[in-house]
Design an enzyme around this catalytic site. Structure first.
Site, mmCIF file in Angstrom:
data_model
loop_
_atom_site.group_PDB
_atom_site.id
_atom_site.type_symbol
_atom_site.label_atom_id
_atom_site.label_comp_id
_atom_site.label_asym_id
_atom_site.label_seq_id
_atom_site.Cartn_x
_atom_site.Cartn_y
_atom_site.Cartn_z
ATOM 1 N N ASP A 224 -5.692 -0.233 -6.854
ATOM 2 C CA ASP A 224 -6.577 0.811 -6.344
ATOM 3 C C ASP A 224 -7.997 0.270 -6.127
ATOM 4 O O ASP A 224 -8.522 -0.468 -6.981
ATOM 5 C CB ASP A 224 -6.610 1.934 -7.392
ATOM 6 C CG ASP A 224 -7.349 3.164 -6.915
ATOM 7 O OD1 ASP A 224 -6.887 3.798 -5.963
ATOM 8 O OD2 ASP A 224 -8.401 3.487 -7.495
ATOM 9 N N GLU A 295 3.600 -15.532 -14.566
ATOM 10 C CA GLU A 295 4.166 -15.788 -15.905
ATOM 11 C C GLU A 295 5.534 -15.141 -16.053
ATOM 12 O O GLU A 295 6.266 -15.426 -16.987
ATOM 13 C CB GLU A 295 3.247 -15.185 -16.990
ATOM 14 C CG GLU A 295 1.898 -15.843 -17.128
ATOM 15 C CD GLU A 295 0.936 -14.975 -17.947
ATOM 16 O OE1 GLU A 295 1.385 -13.993 -18.586
ATOM 17 O OE2 GLU A 295 -0.266 -15.272 -17.922
HETATM 18 C C1 GLC Z 1 -8.246 5.256 -4.141
HETATM 19 C C2 GLC Z 1 -7.155 6.287 -4.297
HETATM 20 C C3 GLC Z 1 -7.772 7.636 -4.209
HETATM 21 C C4 GLC Z 1 -8.768 7.800 -5.326
HETATM 22 C C5 GLC Z 1 -9.801 6.682 -5.273
HETATM 23 C C6 GLC Z 1 -10.590 6.624 -6.540
HETATM 24 O O1 GLC Z 1 -8.842 5.287 -2.897
HETATM 25 O O2 GLC Z 1 -6.176 6.058 -3.336
HETATM 26 O O3 GLC Z 1 -6.819 8.653 -4.278
HETATM 27 O O4 GLC Z 1 -9.424 9.026 -5.236
HETATM 28 O O5 GLC Z 1 -9.168 5.430 -5.162
HETATM 29 O O6 GLC Z 1 -9.820 6.118 -7.580
#
Ligand code: GLC
Length: 582
Positions: A224, A295
């Site tokens: 993310d 790993e």
């Molecule tokens: C990413 C996720 C989104 C979230 C953001 C903050 O873009 O896909 O849904 O709100 O990160 O974590």
């Protein structure tokens, strides 16, 4: 026109790359746990619910499941605000439930990808609580991005950065004695403080977290906000071009940002890269993470959520010793126009192929307007993250959107590389644009004072059975976001076995994709169909998509797949066909 008389174009893109890793050709299905299947009936989906429904995904024909976060979280941003990375949120179940899920998935031949959220934690995470309780300059504070304010007594934030969700990217803390203290950075909501990835302690913790889940058998991670983890030294001010803070997972990227000039020519009007996105320092982190995955036996995948531009830059993230894949958002936001699609496909194959990585393709996810609605909006689509709702000036035409979505997916699934599907798109689900304001939960809605609807419209629990409570999402009828009353026709059981249904279109596309090894193939462009057509060969298969108003005469051959009914040997508008030699 026959296949033989079709003039092959000079442009031929290479296949993805050598290598046998499963993810190079995989179709990966995104499960949004809150909205997939709810076993407890509390209105929020959970891991047991997902496990029960896994056979439906195996049977759909996908290779892997990516689970959006199910970790312990106060759920301020639907789980993208993690307070314990090594536990399951009670809302979704237990670690045992996760073990059962992964075991079931593997027994069905499905891989499982977890969603790692390293850019920020929840403000409820013990690390952040310790930082708040510790003095300025302490090691605890150095795990996050604390800075002094500017102006008299530091009453102004350290710089002018704007949060992706609206408002300032800085929040001021209050000291134990009640006096105003330092400010901390949060690219997203103020409940999501950014970690300091320059701090080796933070890096060490995350290597441990990766191992925790790898030990439990996950086949990889979607990462993310991978583009946000390192900020430019000195945190200089930044003024975005026009529309908000730009390019977060939920920021504003419009298709024009991806419309390149001639190859190699920099756009002199392009704004400088925001000092918090896509900084060089991220590569060192990917190399470390690559080593951690190495790993473990088998092929584990790292997929970057990287809202950076252009594709050549994204490709740097997937060099052989870094990540395996990155989402292709340039493809996602390409206008429904044949020349633009041909160009982005070429550029993608070239950029990713140039570093030996598979190209990826994606049309929908939990942050964007579902493509069955978005493709009907064209240039009227609001900036990403803004969403659409009852007060929007634009309303997507459902029939047009679905028709285009089916055609678009039929192009995507014929392309070499790896494709991502978002739950519900196999049912042709549209964006829910009638959600009542009182039901909204996206922090974007709150931080912009209702100016932007946010992303709730693509997150509504999906329909399984037309006549069951909550359309089979659970047994009680409860639903954390209300489901529209006219979704019965989209339910899985209403489409099962129905010739021409969107579900059957996906099933058959996925089956043929596998049989014909389209994921491992290549693109050979076919000319001669006119500028409104996307036509190419992948191996033996000919793919023709008509995006223009004039019907296109089809070559002789066996129709393997058609996104709409084909009558009289001509391809109607907004339709894609796959043709094999007789
Ligand atoms: C990413 C996720 C989104 C979230 C953001 C903050 O873009 O896909 O849904 O709100 O990160 O974590």
């Amino acid at each position: 026109m026959t296949l033989e008389s079709t003039p092959d174009s000079v442009v031929s893109a290479q296949s993805t790359a050598p290598g046998s890793e499963w993810w190079r050709t995989a179709v990966i299905y995104q499960v949004y746990p809150r909205s997939f299947a709810d076993s407890t009936g509390d209105g929020v989906g959970d891991l047991v619910g997902i496990t029960h429904r896994l056979p439906a995904l195996a049977e759909l024909g996908v290779d892997a499941v990516w689970l959006s976060p199910f970790f312990r979280s106060p759920q301020k941003d639907a789980g993208y605000d993690v307070s314990d990375y090594c536990d399951v949120d009670p809302l979704f179940g237990t670690l045992d439930d996760f073990d059962t899920l992964i075991e079931t998935a593997h027994s069905l031949g499905l891989r499982v990808i977890a969603d790692m959220v390293p850019n920020h934690t929840s403000d409820q995470h013990e690390w952040f609580q310790a930082a708040l309780a510790s003095p300025e300059g302490s090691p605890e504070r150095d795990r996050y991005m604390f800075r002094e304010g500017t102006g008299p007594n530091g009453y102004l934030p350290p710089n002018n950065w704007e949060s992706v969700f609206g408002g300032s990217m800085w929040e001021r803390v209050t000291n134990a004695d009640g006096t105003p203290g330092q400010w901390f950075l949060h690219i997203f909501d103020k409940s999501q403080p950014d970690l300091n990835w320059e701090n080796p302690w933070v890096r060490e913790q995350f290597r441990g977290i990766l191992r925790f889940w790898l030990d439990r058998g996950v086949d990889g991670f979607r990462v993310d906000v991978a583009h946000g983890m390192i900020k430019q030294a000195g945190l200089p001010d930044y003024t975005p071009p026009a529309e908000g803070a730009s390019m977060g997972g939920t920021g504003s990227v419009d298709a024009s940002e991806f419309t390149p000039l001639e190859p190699g020519i920099q756009d002199p009007t392009a704004p400088p890269e925001p000092p918090y996105w896509g900084q060089e320092g991220v590569h060192e982190i990917w190399r470390e993470w690559h080593q951690v995955l190495a790993e473990y036996p088998g092929d584990r995948v790292l997929c970057a959520e990287a809202w950076v531009d252009p594709l050549e830059k994204v490709a740097l993230w997937v060099r052989p010793d870094e990540m395996s894949q990155a989402f292709n958002f340039a493809y996602m936001f390409t206008d429904w126009k044949a020349p633009a699609l041909r160009r982005v496909i070429d550029e993608s194959l070239e950029a990713f192929g140039g570093v030996g990585a598979p190209a990826t393709w994606v049309l929908s996810n939990h942050d964007v307007i579902r493509h069955a609605s978005r493709l009907a909006l064209g240039a009227d689509a609001p900036p990403q993250g803004a969403g659409i709702g009852p007060g929007s000036t634009v309303k997507p035409d459902r029939a047009l959107g679905l028709r285009r979505a089916r055609a678009a997916t039929s192009i995507m699934l014929a392309l070499p590389g790896s494709a991502y599907l978002y739950q519900g798109e196999e049912l042709g689900l549209p964006e829910d644009i009638e959600l009542p304001d009182a039901a909204r939960q996206d922090p974007t809605w709150f931080r912009t004072g209702g100016e932007k609807y946010g992303r709730d419209g693509c997150r509504v629990p999906i329909p399984w059975e037309a006549d069951a409570p909550a359309y089979g999402f659970n047994a009680t009828g409860a639903s954390w976001l209300p489901q529209p009353s006219d979704w019965d026709g989209y339910a899985r059981d209403a489409q099962e076995g129905i010739v021409g249904s969107t579900l059957e279109l996906y099933r058959s596309a996925l089956r043929s994709r596998r049989e014909l090894n389209l994921g491992g193939g290549s693109v050979l462009w076919l000319n001669g169909y006119g500028s409104s057509v996307v036509a190419f060969r992948n191996g033996e298969l000919t793919v023709i998509a008509n995006l223009g108003p004039v019907p296109v005469e089809l070559p002789v051959g066996r129709v393997v797949l058609a996104s709409e009914q084909i009558v009289g040997g001509v391809l109607p508008t907004d339709t894609t066909v796959w043709i094999a030699p007789n």
